[in-house]
Design a protein around this motif. Structure first.
Motif, PDB file in Angstrom:
ATOM      1  N   UNK A   3       5.201  37.147  59.008  1.00 27.25           N
ATOM      2  CA  UNK A   3       6.218  36.449  59.804  1.00 27.25           C
ATOM      3  C   UNK A   3       6.775  37.359  60.888  1.00 27.25           C
ATOM      4  N   UNK A   4       7.022  38.621  60.535  1.00 29.85           N
ATOM      5  CA  UNK A   4       7.518  39.579  61.518  1.00 29.85           C
ATOM      6  C   UNK A   4       6.507  39.752  62.651  1.00 29.85           C
ATOM      7  N   UNK A   5       5.227  39.832  62.300  1.00 25.65           N
ATOM      8  CA  UNK A   5       4.194  40.043  63.308  1.00 25.65           C
ATOM      9  C   UNK A   5       4.046  38.830  64.227  1.00 25.65           C
ATOM     10  N   UNK A   6       4.117  37.628  63.652  1.00 26.75           N
ATOM     11  CA  UNK A   6       3.815  36.429  64.432  1.00 26.75           C
ATOM     12  C   UNK A   6       4.994  35.940  65.268  1.00 26.75           C
ATOM     13  N   UNK A   7       6.201  36.014  64.707  1.00 28.73           N
ATOM     14  CA  UNK A   7       7.363  35.489  65.449  1.00 28.73           C
ATOM     15  C   UNK A   7       8.253  36.595  65.985  1.00 28.73           C
ATOM     16  N   UNK A   8       7.927  37.846  65.662  1.00 27.63           N
ATOM     17  CA  UNK A   8       8.732  38.970  66.127  1.00 27.63           C
ATOM     18  C   UNK A   8       8.951  39.015  67.623  1.00 27.63           C
ATOM     19  N   UNK A   9       7.926  38.730  68.440  1.00 30.57           N
ATOM     20  CA  UNK A   9       8.142  38.793  69.897  1.00 30.57           C
ATOM     21  C   UNK A   9       9.255  37.881  70.397  1.00 30.57           C
ATOM     22  N   UNK A  10       9.546  36.819  69.665  1.00 36.51           N
ATOM     23  CA  UNK A  10      10.607  35.901  70.095  1.00 36.51           C
ATOM     24  C   UNK A  10      11.990  36.531  69.978  1.00 36.51           C
ATOM     25  N   UNK A  11      12.097  37.575  69.160  1.00 35.92           N
ATOM     26  CA  UNK A  11      13.404  38.182  68.902  1.00 35.92           C
ATOM     27  C   UNK A  11      13.524  39.594  69.492  1.00 35.92           C
ATOM     28  N   UNK A  12      12.533  40.014  70.253  1.00 35.48           N
ATOM     29  CA  UNK A  12      12.596  41.348  70.853  1.00 35.48           C
ATOM     30  C   UNK A  12      13.759  41.419  71.844  1.00 35.48           C
ATOM     31  N   UNK A  65      12.322  49.186  68.539  1.00 33.51           N
ATOM     32  CA  UNK A  65      12.482  47.897  67.869  1.00 33.51           C
ATOM     33  C   UNK A  65      11.702  46.803  68.579  1.00 33.51           C
ATOM     34  N   UNK A  66      11.797  46.754  69.893  1.00 35.32           N
ATOM     35  CA  UNK A  66      11.071  45.731  70.661  1.00 35.32           C
ATOM     36  C   UNK A  66       9.566  45.900  70.502  1.00 35.32           C
ATOM     37  N   UNK A  67       9.100  47.135  70.495  1.00 39.98           N
ATOM     38  CA  UNK A  67       7.663  47.369  70.356  1.00 39.98           C
ATOM     39  C   UNK A  67       7.183  47.043  68.941  1.00 39.98           C
ATOM     40  N   UNK A  68       8.020  47.289  67.946  1.00 43.50           N
ATOM     41  CA  UNK A  68       7.654  46.910  66.576  1.00 43.50           C
ATOM     42  C   UNK A  68       7.571  45.390  66.452  1.00 43.50           C
ATOM     43  N   UNK A  69       8.560  44.699  67.018  1.00 45.52           N
ATOM     44  CA  UNK A  69       8.571  43.243  66.928  1.00 45.52           C
ATOM     45  C   UNK A  69       7.409  42.605  67.692  1.00 45.52           C
ATOM     46  N   UNK A  70       6.976  43.248  68.772  1.00 41.97           N
ATOM     47  CA  UNK A  70       5.900  42.685  69.599  1.00 41.97           C
ATOM     48  C   UNK A  70       4.525  43.246  69.265  1.00 41.97           C
ATOM     49  N   UNK A  71       4.465  44.283  68.428  1.00 39.42           N
ATOM     50  CA  UNK A  71       3.205  45.001  68.252  1.00 39.42           C
ATOM     51  C   UNK A  71       2.286  44.501  67.167  1.00 39.42           C
ATOM     52  N   UNK A  77       1.561  41.005  66.444  1.00 40.17           N
ATOM     53  CA  UNK A  77       0.946  39.679  66.607  1.00 40.17           C
ATOM     54  C   UNK A  77      -0.533  39.774  66.952  1.00 40.17           C
ATOM     55  N   UNK A  78      -0.866  40.552  67.964  1.00 41.57           N
ATOM     56  CA  UNK A  78      -2.263  40.624  68.391  1.00 41.57           C
ATOM     57  C   UNK A  78      -3.148  41.192  67.286  1.00 41.57           C
ATOM     58  N   UNK A  79      -2.667  42.220  66.589  1.00 38.82           N
ATOM     59  CA  UNK A  79      -3.463  42.825  65.538  1.00 38.82           C
ATOM     60  C   UNK A  79      -3.708  41.849  64.398  1.00 38.82           C
TER      61      UNK A  79
END
Length: 261
Positions: free
Chosen positions: A15-24, A55-61, A63-65
């Motif tokens: 969940x963190x990987x997939x939706x994390x970019x929305x909360x960066x 934090x932003x890079x963790x939340x966005x990093x 999804x692609x992987x």
């Protein structure tokens, strides 16, 4: 209790990987401070080697992987499953021939295959997916071929064939339901392998733009400064380890339950 914890851990990281970019809170590529800065207002995890918000890079990093590894696992399951089942149903010589064709890929070290395709098509996500699928497919074919050959010799399949059921009916009601557990367990193991290879590709700077966040690349970028600030290096490492361990535990538990049943 352990399967529940593993499932919850895997679901949380996914969940963190997939939706994390929305909360960066910031642009993951923007330089917001000095290199390896500590926690500050608006930067709760500090900054990385280039002064970007950790934090932003963790939340966005992630999804692609995760999407790369997941897509490769689905592709491997489809190709390996179809080839393995057909090889198990076919006469021995035909099955051996199919298996040997895939074994050619198994001779090549998986990481080398990923390096060749990802480096040959820089920044290409599909190339990385294809590399991961090719690297893991031979093992799926072998496992599912063996499982199919075992199920085909069971009494209920022989009974279905003796009463004149069509091949399609036998496959649908007698063969595939008894292969589902093995296929799911195998998919879990292939997902772990794909995650490892995808993280390694990111660590080596393959499979995407260098400016884009990636958990594997974050480990590589911040490894040199781990003695100064551990958070930019440690957080993505722990997320990768947690996801791999949780998925592996679930696959192992599922395999144990299937064997007991």
């Amino acid at each position: 209790m352990l399967p529940w914890l593993a499932g919850a851990g895997a679901a949380l990281v996914l969940a963190l990987a997939l939706v994390g970019p929305l909360f960066a809170p910031h642009d993951a590529r923007a330089q917001l401070g000095t290199a390896y800065g500590g926690p500050a207002p608006g930067l709760p995890l500090g900054t990385d080697a280039l002064g970007r918000d950790v934090l932003s890079r963790v939340l966005c990093g992630g999804r692609r992987m995760v999407l790369t590894a997941g897509t490769a696992t689905v592709l491997t399951s489809l190709v390996g499953g179809v080839a393995g089942v057909l090889a198990g149903l076919a006469p021995v010589r035909v099955g051996e021939t199919v298996q040997r064709l895939f074994d050619v890929l198994a001779v090549v070290p998986p990481l080398l295959l990923v390096l060749v395709l990802a480096a040959g098509f820089p920044g290409s996500g599909p190339a990385t997916v294809l590399a991961l699928a090719l690297a893991t497919a031979p093992f799926s074919v072998r496992v599912l071929r063996a499982a199919t050959a075992r199920v085909v010799t069971t009494a209920y399949v022989e009974t279905a064939q003796a009463r004149g059921d069509s091949a399609l009916r036998v496959a649908r009601y007698d063969l595939l339901p008894n292969l589902a557990g093995t296929a799911l367990t195998e998919a879990g193991l292939r997902l772990v392998a794909s995650l490892h290879l995808a993280a390694t590709a990111g660590f080596l700077g393959l499979g995407g733009s260098g400016a884009e966040p990636d958990w594997g690349r974050m480990v590589s970028e911040n490894l040199a400064g781990a003695s100064l600030v551990v958070v930019p290096f440690l957080v993505p490492t722990l997320l990768l380890v947690a996801l791999s361990v949780c998925v592996g535990l679930l696959a192992d538990r599922f395999a144990g339950a299937e064997a007991a049943g």
